[in-house]
Design a protein around this motif. Sequence first.
Motif, PDB file in Angstrom:
ATOM      1  N   CYS A 126       0.841  -1.184   0.000  1.00 34.27           N
ATOM      2  CA  CYS A 126       0.000   0.000   0.000  1.00 34.27           C
ATOM      3  C   CYS A 126       0.881   1.240   0.000  1.00 34.27           C
ATOM      4  CB  CYS A 126      -0.888  -0.024   1.242  1.00 34.27           C
ATOM      5  SG  CYS A 126      -1.959   1.401   1.382  1.00 34.27           S
ATOM      6  N   LEU A 127       0.513   2.200  -0.828  1.00 33.48           N
ATOM      7  CA  LEU A 127       1.232   3.471  -0.861  1.00 33.48           C
ATOM      8  C   LEU A 127       0.613   4.400   0.169  1.00 33.48           C
ATOM      9  CD1 LEU A 127       3.412   5.138  -2.257  1.00 33.48           C
ATOM     10  CD2 LEU A 127       1.678   5.904  -3.879  1.00 33.48           C
ATOM     11  N   THR A 128       1.427   4.897   1.089  1.00 34.41           N
ATOM     12  CA  THR A 128       0.975   5.825   2.122  1.00 34.41           C
ATOM     13  C   THR A 128       1.814   7.087   2.051  1.00 34.41           C
ATOM     14  OG1 THR A 128       2.515   5.171   3.886  1.00 34.41           O
ATOM     15  CG2 THR A 128       0.525   3.827   3.623  1.00 34.41           C
ATOM     16  N   GLY A 129       1.465   8.056   2.857  1.00 37.97           N
ATOM     17  CA  GLY A 129       2.258   9.275   2.941  1.00 37.97           C
ATOM     18  C   GLY A 129       3.653   9.036   3.494  1.00 37.97           C
ATOM     19  N   ALA A 130       3.859   7.889   4.138  1.00 37.51           N
ATOM     20  CA  ALA A 130       5.165   7.519   4.674  1.00 37.51           C
ATOM     21  C   ALA A 130       5.927   6.600   3.723  1.00 37.51           C
ATOM     22  CB  ALA A 130       4.999   6.845   6.037  1.00 37.51           C
ATOM     23  N   GLY A 131       5.382   6.374   2.548  1.00 39.18           N
ATOM     24  CA  GLY A 131       6.012   5.493   1.571  1.00 39.18           C
ATOM     25  C   GLY A 131       5.229   4.209   1.392  1.00 39.18           C
ATOM     26  N   VAL A 132       5.851   3.228   0.754  1.00 36.28           N
ATOM     27  CA  VAL A 132       5.192   1.946   0.502  1.00 36.28           C
ATOM     28  C   VAL A 132       5.277   1.090   1.765  1.00 36.28           C
ATOM     29  CG1 VAL A 132       5.209  -0.170  -0.864  1.00 36.28           C
ATOM     30  CG2 VAL A 132       5.739   2.023  -1.953  1.00 36.28           C
ATOM     31  N   VAL A 133       4.126   0.605   2.185  1.00 40.02           N
ATOM     32  CA  VAL A 133       4.039  -0.286   3.333  1.00 40.02           C
ATOM     33  C   VAL A 133       3.560  -1.631   2.809  1.00 40.02           C
ATOM     34  CG1 VAL A 133       2.823  -0.716   5.507  1.00 40.02           C
ATOM     35  CG2 VAL A 133       3.509   1.611   4.910  1.00 40.02           C
ATOM     36  N   SER A 134       4.178  -2.702   3.262  1.00 38.94           N
ATOM     37  CA  SER A 134       3.722  -4.024   2.838  1.00 38.94           C
ATOM     38  C   SER A 134       3.647  -4.935   4.051  1.00 38.94           C
ATOM     39  CB  SER A 134       4.641  -4.604   1.768  1.00 38.94           C
ATOM     40  OG  SER A 134       5.904  -4.884   2.292  1.00 38.94           O
ATOM     41  N   PHE A 135       2.754  -5.909   3.943  1.00 38.63           N
ATOM     42  CA  PHE A 135       2.625  -6.876   5.026  1.00 38.63           C
ATOM     43  C   PHE A 135       2.153  -8.200   4.454  1.00 38.63           C
ATOM     44  CE2 PHE A 135      -1.314  -4.465   4.865  1.00 38.63           C
ATOM     45  CZ  PHE A 135      -2.317  -5.420   4.959  1.00 38.63           C
ATOM     46  N   SER A 136       2.547  -9.274   5.122  1.00 40.88           N
ATOM     47  CA  SER A 136       2.148 -10.616   4.717  1.00 40.88           C
ATOM     48  C   SER A 136       0.818 -10.959   5.361  1.00 40.88           C
ATOM     49  CB  SER A 136       3.185 -11.645   5.163  1.00 40.88           C
ATOM     50  OG  SER A 136       4.384 -11.439   4.473  1.00 40.88           O
ATOM     51  N   VAL A 137      -0.002 -11.681   4.618  1.00 46.22           N
ATOM     52  CA  VAL A 137      -1.292 -12.132   5.127  1.00 46.22           C
ATOM     53  C   VAL A 137      -1.317 -13.651   5.055  1.00 46.22           C
ATOM     54  CG1 VAL A 137      -3.790 -12.070   4.806  1.00 46.22           C
ATOM     55  CG2 VAL A 137      -2.435 -10.019   4.326  1.00 46.22           C
ATOM     56  N   ILE A 138      -1.490 -14.261   6.225  1.00 45.38           N
ATOM     57  CA  ILE A 138      -1.613 -15.725   6.273  1.00 45.38           C
ATOM     58  C   ILE A 138      -2.928 -16.145   6.919  1.00 45.38           C
ATOM     59  CG2 ILE A 138       0.858 -16.197   6.221  1.00 45.38           C
ATOM     60  CD1 ILE A 138       0.711 -16.563   9.285  1.00 45.38           C
ATOM     61  N   ASN A 139      -3.551 -15.207   7.664  1.00 44.51           N
ATOM     62  CA  ASN A 139      -4.821 -15.486   8.327  1.00 44.51           C
ATOM     63  C   ASN A 139      -5.519 -14.161   8.635  1.00 44.51           C
ATOM     64  OD1 ASN A 139      -3.584 -14.448  10.682  1.00 44.51           O
ATOM     65  ND2 ASN A 139      -2.887 -16.487  11.285  1.00 44.51           N
ATOM     66  N   GLU A 140      -6.687 -14.254   9.220  1.00 40.46           N
ATOM     67  CA  GLU A 140      -7.476 -13.056   9.530  1.00 40.46           C
ATOM     68  C   GLU A 140      -6.734 -12.120  10.486  1.00 40.46           C
ATOM     69  OE1 GLU A 140     -10.799 -10.609   9.053  1.00 40.46           O
ATOM     70  OE2 GLU A 140     -10.473 -12.518   8.038  1.00 40.46           O
ATOM     71  N   ASN A 141      -6.004 -12.675  11.446  1.00 36.36           N
ATOM     72  CA  ASN A 141      -5.265 -11.838  12.396  1.00 36.36           C
ATOM     73  C   ASN A 141      -4.187 -11.015  11.706  1.00 36.36           C
ATOM     74  OD1 ASN A 141      -6.774 -12.698  14.590  1.00 36.36           O
ATOM     75  ND2 ASN A 141      -5.316 -14.308  15.158  1.00 36.36           N
ATOM     76  N   SER A 142      -3.440 -11.629  10.803  1.00 36.27           N
ATOM     77  CA  SER A 142      -2.387 -10.876  10.115  1.00 36.27           C
ATOM     78  C   SER A 142      -2.986  -9.833   9.178  1.00 36.27           C
ATOM     79  CB  SER A 142      -1.426 -11.811   9.370  1.00 36.27           C
ATOM     80  OG  SER A 142      -2.106 -12.594   8.417  1.00 36.27           O
ATOM     81  N   LEU A 143      -4.156 -10.122   8.609  1.00 36.65           N
ATOM     82  CA  LEU A 143      -4.844  -9.133   7.773  1.00 36.65           C
ATOM     83  C   LEU A 143      -5.264  -7.931   8.613  1.00 36.65           C
ATOM     84  CD1 LEU A 143      -6.162  -8.180   5.153  1.00 36.65           C
ATOM     85  CD2 LEU A 143      -8.150  -9.606   5.735  1.00 36.65           C
ATOM     86  N   GLU A 144      -5.889  -8.170   9.757  1.00 37.06           N
ATOM     87  CA  GLU A 144      -6.325  -7.079  10.626  1.00 37.06           C
ATOM     88  C   GLU A 144      -5.135  -6.255  11.138  1.00 37.06           C
ATOM     89  OE1 GLU A 144      -8.930  -8.405  13.720  1.00 37.06           O
ATOM     90  OE2 GLU A 144     -10.229  -9.450  12.294  1.00 37.06           O
ATOM     91  N   GLU A 145      -4.066  -6.929  11.509  1.00 38.69           N
ATOM     92  CA  GLU A 145      -2.867  -6.234  11.990  1.00 38.69           C
ATOM     93  C   GLU A 145      -2.286  -5.336  10.891  1.00 38.69           C
ATOM     94  OE1 GLU A 145       1.618  -7.554  13.155  1.00 38.69           O
ATOM     95  OE2 GLU A 145      -0.007  -8.694  14.103  1.00 38.69           O
ATOM     96  N   GLY A 146      -2.219  -5.851   9.684  1.00 37.84           N
ATOM     97  CA  GLY A 146      -1.695  -5.069   8.565  1.00 37.84           C
ATOM     98  C   GLY A 146      -2.574  -3.874   8.247  1.00 37.84           C
ATOM     99  N   LEU A 147      -3.899  -4.071   8.291  1.00 36.30           N
ATOM    100  CA  LEU A 147      -4.804  -2.957   8.035  1.00 36.30           C
ATOM    101  C   LEU A 147      -4.670  -1.866   9.091  1.00 36.30           C
ATOM    102  CD1 LEU A 147      -8.024  -4.747   6.790  1.00 36.30           C
ATOM    103  CD2 LEU A 147      -6.457  -3.326   5.479  1.00 36.30           C
ATOM    104  N   ARG A 148      -4.531  -2.259  10.341  1.00 37.81           N
ATOM    105  CA  ARG A 148      -4.312  -1.259  11.392  1.00 37.81           C
ATOM    106  C   ARG A 148      -3.042  -0.454  11.111  1.00 37.81           C
ATOM    107  NH1 ARG A 148      -4.763  -5.355  14.931  1.00 37.81           N
ATOM    108  NH2 ARG A 148      -6.900  -5.874  15.361  1.00 37.81           N
TER     109      ARG A 148
END
Length: 83
Positions: free
Chosen positions: A30-52
């Motif tokens: 994801c492109l943010t004002g702080a630059g490109v942020v990326s995160f791995s998704v393996i389950n619902e918890n990692s998805l929620e953590e990345g979205l936060r």
Amino acid sequence: TAEVLDKKLGQLLWTSRKLIAQKRPHRVRCLTGAGVVSFSVINENSLEEGLRKILAMPCATDETLPEAEDALLVQKIGGGGDG
């Protein structure tokens, strides 16, 4: 706008949850004002953590997300204002 953000996040959640259900780990960039942020998704918890993580960042002023050189498949959500 808030409506555009809701639409893009809805598309991201739908796509990621489909991949989680198929047991397909994936990476979100994801492109943010702080630059490109990326995160791995393996389950619902990692998805929620990345979205936060990305929702805590400032909004991007540029809409050009650099290509991921190591991606096998790219699904783009957003850009151009209305998704």
